[in-house]
Design an enzyme around this catalytic site. Structure first.
Site, PDB file in Angstrom:
ATOM      1  N   ASP A 129      54.099  56.883 102.659  1.00  0.00           N
ATOM      2  CA  ASP A 129      55.178  56.873 102.514  1.00  0.00           C
ATOM      3  C   ASP A 129      55.977  57.001 100.812  1.00  0.00           C
ATOM      4  O   ASP A 129      55.084  56.218 100.396  1.00  0.00           O
ATOM      5  CB  ASP A 129      56.087  55.060 103.171  1.00  0.00           C
ATOM      6  CG  ASP A 129      57.998  55.825 102.593  1.00  0.00           C
ATOM      7  OD1 ASP A 129      58.259  56.136 103.069  1.00  0.00           O
ATOM      8  OD2 ASP A 129      58.472  54.545 102.215  1.00  0.00           O
ATOM      9  N   ASP A 140      56.130  51.051 104.110  1.00  0.00           N
ATOM     10  CA  ASP A 140      56.881  49.348 103.854  1.00  0.00           C
ATOM     11  C   ASP A 140      58.299  48.907 105.156  1.00  0.00           C
ATOM     12  O   ASP A 140      59.038  48.007 104.923  1.00  0.00           O
ATOM     13  CB  ASP A 140      57.224  48.845 102.366  1.00  0.00           C
ATOM     14  CG  ASP A 140      58.448  49.879 101.810  1.00  0.00           C
ATOM     15  OD1 ASP A 140      58.518  51.600 102.481  1.00  0.00           O
ATOM     16  OD2 ASP A 140      59.287  49.616 101.055  1.00  0.00           O
TER      17      ASP A 140
END
Length: 740
Positions: free
Chosen positions: A429, A637
């Site tokens: 990400d 996350d």
């Protein structure tokens, strides 16, 4: 039609036990579909008679408790049950007491053998009987759990699992008169089991500290005609979020998350949607637009109207994605059980053959040669037990987990250490993973005749009273410059920017739309990125570029991955331009503007094309293939990353991320540093190398002693020494993983 039911399997601390449950339930009559998820202690089952399945589980694993799960409420109740367990348990003190008693018995036996005191034969015999009795008592206490599990395995025709092997090896040691070795083997095995179970429990407890996905209470408004300026003091009734119905008018205070999917009832509002989309910038919404559950209200209290209940909200859909994704994960079967299935039966057959076949053809008759050949068979049988592997392999993985913990990395189990060592591709990400997740002024572009310091000063004046994250980044950039703000007027335009009068100068700061709103002449409007334009008294002075700052360690870690033949790729919900900048700086491919479902779908396709048997219809067969599996990892996350983390062979999350992403990750990085990811891979590879060294060491030495036993060169005592000695060597080598 039967539906899939969800259960939590408490006290399921053994991956091998989970595999046994899976196989037993698959062969159970009436079970249509079943998945035992060791990582989440979850049982997903579709069957005709759940009571029969539960009885089978209790028979195989008496300590496992089966708890039904149903929806978000059960998940919250489940979270409350995860309390931090203590290492100093009754089991530990019993084990330590047994070890101390065993060592004392060895000291006493050594003193009896070396003492100069003359003992008559009766006293000496009595002393040895008492020592043998002590050894038997220690053995029975240490072996009580092993015995229960071995009996359960034999009932299910699992004749050669690790517990049965321990009993056979230790009983064989008693039969040949080596009670010390029998007790030592069982104590070593029990200690290894205890350490592994503790590591799994503690890792699980750290990962399963799951908070509620939505607020426990929602603020329901009774009066729909309340003015927006009076919302903070508006009369409302707090109700459980689970009781929200479509059409209910709700009040959401600044900093609170929207409990269900709603539509905005105010003219305009700003939301932090990073938990859902990964987008770091606040998102503006206008009246009537849909606001997804999990979005956080910024700046002020707002009114929203519920569109659907929680069960149909966006967060619920993400949760369902996670649950369905985890059932597709392939967990590596425990090496010891797999090895014992093939190796031990063969050696048992060889031992039986040695004991009874050669005496039939030896000179002097069967009975005359039986003892000699049974003795040789016992030598082979004693050394054939894979005690070194039974003890050292789990301890080796445990050492790797300990070493990871010291490096601020929590690994959920040995399965994921192995997967880390086999990574072929890692998807990242962007926001909060490769970048810091905070805004920073990265470039100051003044017009001719205007200095950077002057432009930044006016920008700070304009943003001084704003609480917007972009305003904070500008104030942070200006904090080292000496200036006193004298602001007489301040006005904030949601989604546009601000207007302020500072030292009798009108300052406009915001995006291109606010310049058009105040008819301020300026140059090109086509500037990519997050831009804050500045004008003073209708004169355009330039602009600031605001960006999410790249983590300083990111370039080095990405370069190391490439040198290690691990391909990095970036999957992000952010826009094309910020992803392009990060991708260019790091030299990696990227995909931008991905919603959670899109990200999970893209990753699933990436994972499928990365498998060595990706042309097969049943890719789940990859886990049982002899071909080395190429593993695909994911690092994220946010809440939006949770489905992809669940799909990954090894999902890696940062502790600062969302509770949901941490819950469903296999590895948690506590210090949020990408360098810890690099460290985790290094530890995993070293752990795997040490494990393989132990396998080669144990099998090599045992093979030598088996040959020597067959030809009658090795004695039982030498076999015991070989068996215990190689176990001690393997243990010492395994402990090196703790210093990885």
């Amino acid at each position: 039609m039967n539906s899939m039911q969800q259960y939590r399997l408490e006290n399921l601390d053994c991956a091998n036990c989970a595999n046994k449950l899976q196989r037993a339930l698959e062969s159970c009559e009436g079970v249509e579909q079943v998945s035992v998820d060791f990582a989440q202690e979850r049982l997903s089952i579709k069957c005709d008679d759940i009571q029969k399945a539960q009885k089978l589980i209790t028979t195989l694993e008496p300590d496992v408790r089966i708890v039904p799960l149903s929806g978000a409420q059960s998940q919250q109740e489940q979270a409350g049950q995860h309390q931090r367990s203590s290492i100093f348990t009754r089991e530990l003190f019993v084990l330590l007491g047994l070890i101390v008693a065993f060592l004392l018995s060895l000291v006493i036996e050594s003193l009896l053998s070396a003492t100069d005191l003359a003992l008559d034969s009766k006293a000496e015999s009595s002393a040895h009987v008492w020592l043998l009795a002590v050894h038997i008592i220690i053995y029975l206490i240490a072996a009580r759990e092993v015995f229960k599990r071995a009996v359960a395995s034999v009932r299910q025709r699992e004749f050669f699992d690790e517990n049965v092997l321990m009993l056979v090896a230790s009983i064989a040691a008693f039969l040949i008169g080596a009670s010390e070795e029998a007790v030592g083997i069982m104590l070593f095995f029990s200690a290894g089991e205890y350490l592994q179970n503790i590591s799994v429990r503690r890792g699980r407890e750290s990962l399963n500290a799951l908070a509620s996905f939505t607020p426990d209470l929602a603020h329901k408004l009774q009066d729909s005609g309340i003015d927006s300026a009076a919302l903070d003091s508006a009369s409302h009734v707090d109700i459980p979020a689970s009781q929200i119905l479509p059409g209910d008018l709700l009040l959401v205070f600044a900093g609170e998350s929207v409990p269900v999917d709603c539509e905005l009832c105010d003219e305009i509002a700003s939301f932090d949607t990073s938990a859902l989309s990964g987008e770091s910038l606040p998102v503006s919404a206008q009246m009537g637009e849909e606001i997804l559950a999990g979005s956080i209200a910024l700046d002020r209290a707002i009114r929203v109207r519920a569109r659907r209940p929680y069960e149909q909200s966006q967060i619920a859909k993400i949760t369902n994605l996670i649950q369905s994704a985890t059932t597709k994960k392939a967990y590596t079967e425990n090496f010891i059980t797999s090895f014992a299935r093939h190796y031990t039966p063969v050696v048992f057959a060889i031992a039986l053959f040695i004991a009874f076949v050669p005496p039939m053809f030896a000179a002097g008759g069967f009975s005359a040669n039986l003892y000699e050949w049974v003795y040789r068979a016992l030598v082979v049988l004693m050394v054939s037990c894979p005690c070194a592997l039974v003890i050292s392999v789990p301890l080796g993985y445990f050492g790797g987990i300990v070493a990871s913990s010291r490096a601020h990395i929590l690994v959920k189990g040995s399965n994921y250490l192995e997967a880390l060592s086999q990574l072929d591709t890692i998807a990242f990400d962007k926001t909060g993973t490769l970048t810091k997740g905070v805004f920073k002024v990265t470039q100051i572009v003044p017009e001719p005749g205007v200095s950077e310091k002057e432009l930044l000063g006016f920008a700070a004046c304009a943003q001084n009273l704003s609480t917007h994250p972009i305003a904070q980044s500008i104030k942070n950039a200006y904090q080292n410059l000496a200036h006193t703000h004298h602001i007489s007027e301040f006005e904030e335009f949601s989604g546009l920017g601000v207007r302020a009068v500072c030292d009798n100068k009108e300052i406009i700061a915001g995006n291109d739309k606010i310049l058009h709103k105040f008819a301020i002449p300026h140059g090109t409007c086509d500037i990519q990125g997050t831009i804050v334009h500045i004008s003073v008294d209708k004169r355009y002075l330039g602009y600031l570029i605001i960006a999410d700052e790249l983590k300083p360690e990111a370039p080095g870690v990405i370069e190391w991955l490439k040198r290690s033949q691990i391909t990095p790729i970036m999957l992000s919900g952010d826009g094309e331009y910020p992803c392009k900048l990060v991708g260019k700086k790091l030299g990696i491919a990227y995909q931008s503007q991905l919603l959670p479902q899109d990200k999970a779908q893209y990753f699933a396709a990436l994972k499928a094309t990365n498998l060595p048997n990706h042309n097969k219809k049943d890719r789940d067969a990859e886990s049982s293939s002899n071909t080395k599996a190429r593993k695909v990892g994911f690092v994220g996350d946010g809440l939006n990353d949770a489905p992809t983390l669940a799909l990954a062979d090894v999902g890696i999350a940062f502790a600062s991320g969302s509770d949901l992403s941490c819950q469903h990750a296999d590895v948690i990085i506590l210090n949020n540093s990408l360098e810890s990811l690099q460290r985790a891979i290094i530890i995993a590879k070293k752990t795997k190398r040490i494990i393989y060294e132990n396998i080669a060491l144990a099998l090599g030495i045992k093979a030598v002693f088996i040959v020597l036993g067959i030809v009658g060169v090795a004695s039982i005592w030498e076999a015991v020494f070989g068996d215990v000695g190689v176990a001690l060597l393997a243990l010492a080598n395994a402990m090196r993983t703790m210093r990885a």
